[in-house]
Design a protein around this motif. Structure first.
Motif, PDB file in Angstrom:
ATOM      1  N   ARG A 253      48.244  41.020  39.452  1.00  0.00           N
ATOM      2  CA  ARG A 253      46.972  41.566  39.931  1.00  0.00           C
ATOM      3  C   ARG A 253      45.823  40.624  39.585  1.00  0.00           C
ATOM      4  O   ARG A 253      45.671  40.209  38.449  1.00  0.00           O
ATOM      5  N   GLY A 254      45.036  40.252  40.575  1.00  0.00           N
ATOM      6  CA  GLY A 254      43.926  39.314  40.380  1.00  0.00           C
ATOM      7  C   GLY A 254      44.290  37.876  40.650  1.00  0.00           C
ATOM      8  O   GLY A 254      43.413  37.004  40.720  1.00  0.00           O
ATOM      9  N   ASN A 255      45.591  37.587  40.825  1.00  0.00           N
ATOM     10  CA  ASN A 255      46.007  36.200  41.038  1.00  0.00           C
ATOM     11  C   ASN A 255      45.553  35.656  42.389  1.00  0.00           C
ATOM     12  O   ASN A 255      45.278  34.465  42.526  1.00  0.00           O
ATOM     13  N   VAL A 312      34.254  37.093  38.634  1.00  0.00           N
ATOM     14  CA  VAL A 312      34.032  38.501  38.309  1.00  0.00           C
ATOM     15  C   VAL A 312      35.068  39.373  39.014  1.00  0.00           C
ATOM     16  O   VAL A 312      35.644  40.294  38.416  1.00  0.00           O
ATOM     17  N   LEU A 313      35.320  39.085  40.291  1.00  0.00           N
ATOM     18  CA  LEU A 313      36.312  39.846  41.049  1.00  0.00           C
ATOM     19  C   LEU A 313      37.693  39.727  40.414  1.00  0.00           C
ATOM     20  O   LEU A 313      38.432  40.712  40.314  1.00  0.00           O
ATOM     21  N   LYS A 314      38.053  38.512  39.991  1.00  0.00           N
ATOM     22  CA  LYS A 314      39.359  38.298  39.366  1.00  0.00           C
ATOM     23  C   LYS A 314      39.510  39.170  38.116  1.00  0.00           C
ATOM     24  O   LYS A 314      40.542  39.815  37.905  1.00  0.00           O
ATOM     25  N   THR A 315      38.472  39.188  37.268  1.00  0.00           N
ATOM     26  CA  THR A 315      38.518  39.982  36.035  1.00  0.00           C
ATOM     27  C   THR A 315      38.599  41.470  36.340  1.00  0.00           C
ATOM     28  O   THR A 315      39.401  42.199  35.740  1.00  0.00           O
ATOM     29  N   ARG A 316      37.765  41.945  37.284  1.00  0.00           N
ATOM     30  CA  ARG A 316      37.764  43.365  37.607  1.00  0.00           C
ATOM     31  C   ARG A 316      39.126  43.810  38.159  1.00  0.00           C
ATOM     32  O   ARG A 316      39.623  44.896  37.841  1.00  0.00           O
ATOM     33  N   LEU A 317      39.725  42.977  39.020  1.00  0.00           N
ATOM     34  CA  LEU A 317      41.038  43.308  39.568  1.00  0.00           C
ATOM     35  C   LEU A 317      42.104  43.307  38.481  1.00  0.00           C
ATOM     36  O   LEU A 317      43.015  44.148  38.470  1.00  0.00           O
ATOM     37  N   PHE A 329      38.211  42.478  48.790  1.00  0.00           N
ATOM     38  CA  PHE A 329      37.012  42.884  49.515  1.00  0.00           C
ATOM     39  C   PHE A 329      36.585  44.306  49.135  1.00  0.00           C
ATOM     40  O   PHE A 329      35.389  44.606  49.054  1.00  0.00           O
ATOM     41  N   ASP A 330      37.564  45.170  48.905  1.00  0.00           N
ATOM     42  CA  ASP A 330      37.246  46.530  48.469  1.00  0.00           C
ATOM     43  C   ASP A 330      36.585  46.508  47.090  1.00  0.00           C
ATOM     44  O   ASP A 330      35.618  47.242  46.847  1.00  0.00           O
ATOM     45  N   CYS A 331      37.086  45.641  46.224  1.00  0.00           N
ATOM     46  CA  CYS A 331      36.510  45.487  44.890  1.00  0.00           C
ATOM     47  C   CYS A 331      35.063  44.994  44.985  1.00  0.00           C
ATOM     48  O   CYS A 331      34.165  45.543  44.326  1.00  0.00           O
TER      49      CYS A 331
END
Length: 476
Positions: A253-255, A312-317, A329-331
């Motif tokens: 997840r996030g990769n 930021v998106l990578k960390t949140r995911l 994109f949803d994130c």
């Protein structure tokens, strides 16, 4: 390495070079034509050079064949072999002249120091003498044209920058933290298009490497955010928790974001580095080591600024729960709706501050290790070889991470704060003080175990893929 060329194989060359070139080439060709059929294939070249004490390696041998095999039949006849050596000697002559600053027909230690300095590599005169010793056949501590030609006769490098390129830090090493000084490319590489092939090779290698080590990377992020004195998440139970919560697929997840950001980050960093170098160059267009480091650091900061929302998106995911986000994109949409645009730059300050210690220590340790190798082991050749360079790069990158890790942890915590229910939204200083007060100094190194665990496999994977990509793109 090539001293035999001046002895057993080429005894006449030094005295009658102009008249004996053909017989010299013919004598050498016979040594390589093992089955005496008048042709040399790559297998014969490999075995013949190894028997003569010149183990070049497959990449160099294939480059010689690609250049010399004019009719593309997979073999070198004597005419092709002789033409290759003639053309190669012309290029080596130009390289020799570029080093021979005072035009006295020989290269001395001071000239080696001066030439390397122009390429951003600082060595002492004693270290330059080590390089000379590996080429000097008569013990005069200077290298004339005959010695230079014989030493580099089968080296497929075409100019002085290529000859010493093994001293440069390479984009081959990708450990998931793109904070290093960018590679440089010669004018010839830029004109030929080789620069984008090398960047593409490095990008693909980075993507495969990051994907292969993604579970450890996500575990690092989870430990940075959730591990504490009261919640002692270790490597084993951390992996179990992630699999239990979201299945095996959740380990990656996030990769996707981590891989996608390679291309824009590399492009911006390369472009910015070229612009900053022009800004800091002197009147002659030359740039010193300090200016090169500053240019690289600024280029890294520019690239990080441009792609930071993806960090930021990578960390949140990575820290999000199963089903919380349907994708990148949803994130992004949910962060924008709930927290506004500024949320995409949470943790930006510690991230930018982390570039300086990372890049500085990475570069300093790399140079120190190369210098140590040159001082103690460069007796027969000044070329350290692939494994020495990979070792230097791995150790230097690890040291850079160790120095900048607390800032990386602060950055990740700031990026993820909004997801932690009841957690105060602290700034960099406040978060730093809270971690020290509650967890001590060791709290700043949560997650460093899996971070170090991924270095060796990441380096190994990226190197193998990088070499395969170079072969497929014709730059092996």
């Amino acid at each position: 390495m090539f001293r035999f060329l001046r002895g057993a194989l080429l005894p006449e060359a030094a005295c009658q070079e102009a008249n004996n070139n053909s017989s010299r080439y013919e004598n050498l060709f016979k040594k390589l034509d093992l089955n005496e059929d008048g042709r040399v294939d790559i297998a014969e070249l490999h075995v013949g050079l190894k028997a003569l004490g010149i183990p070049l390696g497959r990449d160099a041998e294939e480059k010689i064949f690609k250049t010399g095999d004019s009719n593309k039949d997979g073999q070198l006849d004597f005419e092709e072999f002789m033409q290759y050596l003639k053309d190669h000697e012309k290029k080596m002559k130009l390289a020799f002249k570029s080093l021979d600053k005072n035009n006295d027909g020989k290269i001395e230690a001071s000239e080696i120091v001066e030439s390397l300095k122009l390429l951003g590599i600082n060595i002492s005169e004693q270290q330059a003498e080590k390089i000379l010793q590996s080429i000097d056949a008569d013990g005069t501590m200077s290298v004339d044209w005959n010695e230079w030609r014989d030493h580099f006769l089968f080296n497929p490098a075409t100019d002085i920058e290529e000859i010493i390129r093994y001293w440069k830090h390479s984009t081959v090493l990708d450990i998931g933290d793109s904070l290093t000084i960018p590679d440089e490319f010669t004018e010839e590489e830029k004109k030929s298009g080789q620069w984008w092939r090398q960047l593409l090779s490095g990008g693909v290698a980075g993507a495969v490497s990051r994907t292969g080590t993604a579970p450890l990377d996500r575990l690092k992020v989870m430990m940075q955010v959730h591990s504490s004195k009261s919640n002692k998440m270790n490597i084993s139970n951390g992996l179990k928790q992630m699999v239990k919560e979201g299945g095996v697929r959740s380990l990656w997840r996030g990769n996707g974001v981590n891989v996608i950001k390679i291309a824009p980050e590399t492009a911006v960093k390369f472009w910015a580095y070229e612009q900053y170098k022009k800004l800091f160059a002197n009147e002659d267009g030359k740039i010193g080591t300090v200016e090169r480091f500053v240019s690289g650091s600024l280029a890294g900061a520019t690239a990080q600024t441009s792609i930071y929302p993806m960090e930021v998106l990578k960390t949140r995911l990575a820290v999000g729960k199963t089903g919380q986000y349907s994708g990148m994109f949803d994130c992004a949409r949910k962060i924008l709706k709930r927290e506004g645009l500024t949320a995409f730059y949470k943790g930006y300050v510690p991230n930018i501050l982390g570039i300086i210690p990372y890049a500085g220590i990475d570069l300093a340790v790399y140079e120190a290790l190369k210098t140590a190798w040159l001082d103690h082991y460069a007796s027969d050749s000044a070329n350290p070889g692939v494994f020495v360079l990979l070792g230097c790069g791995t150790v230097s990158s690890t040291c850079g991470q160790l120095a900048s890790y607390p800032l990386a942890l602060i950055r990740t915590r700031m990026q993820a704060q909004a997801l932690l229910e009841g957690a105060p939204q602290l700034n960099m200083v406040g978060l730093f003080q809270r971690i020290i007060a509650n967890e001590g100094i060791l709290g700043l190194y949560r997650g460093i175990g899996p971070n170090f665990m991924k270095v060796l496999p990441a380096v190994s994977i990226s190197y193998v893929v990088y070499e395969k990509m170079k072969q497929n793109l014709g730059i092996a």
